[in-house]
Design a protein around this motif. Structure first.
Motif, short mmCIF file in Angstrom:
data_model
loop_
_atom_site.label_atom_id
_atom_site.label_comp_id
_atom_site.label_asym_id
_atom_site.label_seq_id
_atom_site.Cartn_x
_atom_site.Cartn_y
_atom_site.Cartn_z
N ASP A 159 25.78 20.17 -18.93
CA ASP A 159 24.55 19.86 -19.60
C ASP A 159 24.44 18.36 -19.89
OD1 ASP A 159 23.85 22.52 -19.49
OD2 ASP A 159 24.37 22.76 -21.52
N SER A 189 23.29 28.38 -21.91
CA SER A 189 24.33 27.44 -22.22
C SER A 189 25.30 28.16 -23.07
CB SER A 189 23.51 26.29 -23.05
OG SER A 189 22.42 25.79 -22.27
N TYR A 191 29.10 26.83 -25.22
CA TYR A 191 29.64 25.81 -25.97
C TYR A 191 31.16 26.28 -26.24
CZ TYR A 191 24.89 23.92 -27.09
OH TYR A 191 23.76 23.69 -27.02
N GLY A 192 31.99 24.99 -26.30
CA GLY A 192 33.52 25.35 -26.59
C GLY A 192 34.05 26.13 -25.22
N ASP A 194 28.88 18.50 -23.95
CA ASP A 194 29.27 19.36 -25.07
C ASP A 194 29.10 20.82 -24.76
OD1 ASP A 194 29.31 16.83 -26.75
OD2 ASP A 194 27.09 16.87 -26.60
N SER A 195 28.29 21.20 -23.61
CA SER A 195 28.12 22.48 -23.23
C SER A 195 28.04 22.52 -21.57
CB SER A 195 26.82 23.04 -23.87
OG SER A 195 25.71 22.30 -23.60
#
Length: 259
Positions: free
Chosen positions: A7, A39, A41-42, A29-30
């Motif tokens: 992203d 999306s 995250y992590g 970040d994603s």
């Protein structure tokens, strides 16, 4: 195989490439799934193992798929297994598994796999063969676990399906019985109603009417009973009662007549 897009910079990534890219890209970040645009995250992306295709997403109700009930091709399943194993493999072979996951069309048979891996990862001489063997053994173990889990899920689904079928059959049987009981009750009510209507006076009066119109005012008992039955509109359940009533009136001779 599921592909992701960073992203931050838009780079296309295979599943096993996400961690390495995230360490290099400051804007990462994603990542988003290329097919469903969700999306993650992590480390959430690791749980995203399969997804709908663009055709399925955009065509929706007119989508026909590949005609195989949405099942993945064996090679795609194998490549997903390699990608997942790259994150769980022992430290001694994890680096090589990560490299292997970046390659396409990794063979699924032992001999071809060993040759392909040795050539592609340049594992020649020394203890290289033991590394290739360890990689194959680990993938074989993971595949067996995967197959065992799938077999367990299939058995559970089959049991659930059989239970549902049994429940449906039981419901159908109960419904059929209820309908039969209702029909029997209705027949009994109709019989009872007909029996109540079929009185001695009515039978006697009908016998006289039929005989008055008969030649020489006489008829054989069987023909007389049929004629009376037709006049009264009796059904099968009341014909025996009618015969008995006519016999009680003395109309049981072979020839019945009135003066």
């Amino acid at each position: 195989m599921v592909f992701f897009s960073c992203d931050g910079c838009g780079t296309m990534l295979k599943k096993n490439q996400v961690d390495a890219h995230a360490n290099r890209c400051r804007r990462c970040d994603s990542v988003s799934c290329v097919d469903c645009s969700v999306s993650f995250y992590g480390d959430d992306y690791r749980q995203h193992t399969s997804c709908i295709s663009e055709a399925e997403r955009y065509e929706k109700t007119v989508y026909k798929g590949n005609g195989k009930n949405g099942k993945k091709a064996p090679q795609d399943v194998w490549m997903d297994l390699i990608a997942d194993s790259a994150n769980t493999a022992p430290s001694s072979i994890r680096h090589y598994m990560t490299q292997l996951a970046t390659l396409d069309n990794v063979p699924r048979k032992p001999k071809q796999f060993r040759n392909f891996t040795a050539n592609s990862l340049k594992l020649r001489g020394g203890g290289s063969q033991s590394i290739v063997d360890a990689m194959w053994d680990y993938l074989s173990q993971e595949k067996e676990k995967q197959m065992a889990e799938k077999k367990k899920q299939d058995e559970q689904q089959q049991q659930k399906k059989e239970q549902q079928q049994q429940q449906q059959q039981q419901k159908d049987a109960e419904l059929s019985k209820a309908q039969d009981d209702k029909g029997d009750k209705k027949d009994e009510e109709n019989t009872e109603q007909t029996t109540k209507v079929l009185t001695s006076k009515m039978v006697s009066k009908t016998i006289k009417k039929v005989l008055k119109k008969a030649p020489k005012r006489s008829m054989k008992f069987k023909l007389l009973r049929q004629a009376v039955s037709e006049k009264l509109g009796t059904d099968k359940s009341t014909k025996k009662r009618l015969k008995k009533m006519m016999e009680e009136f003395g109309a049981n001779n072979e020839l019945v007549k009135i003066d």
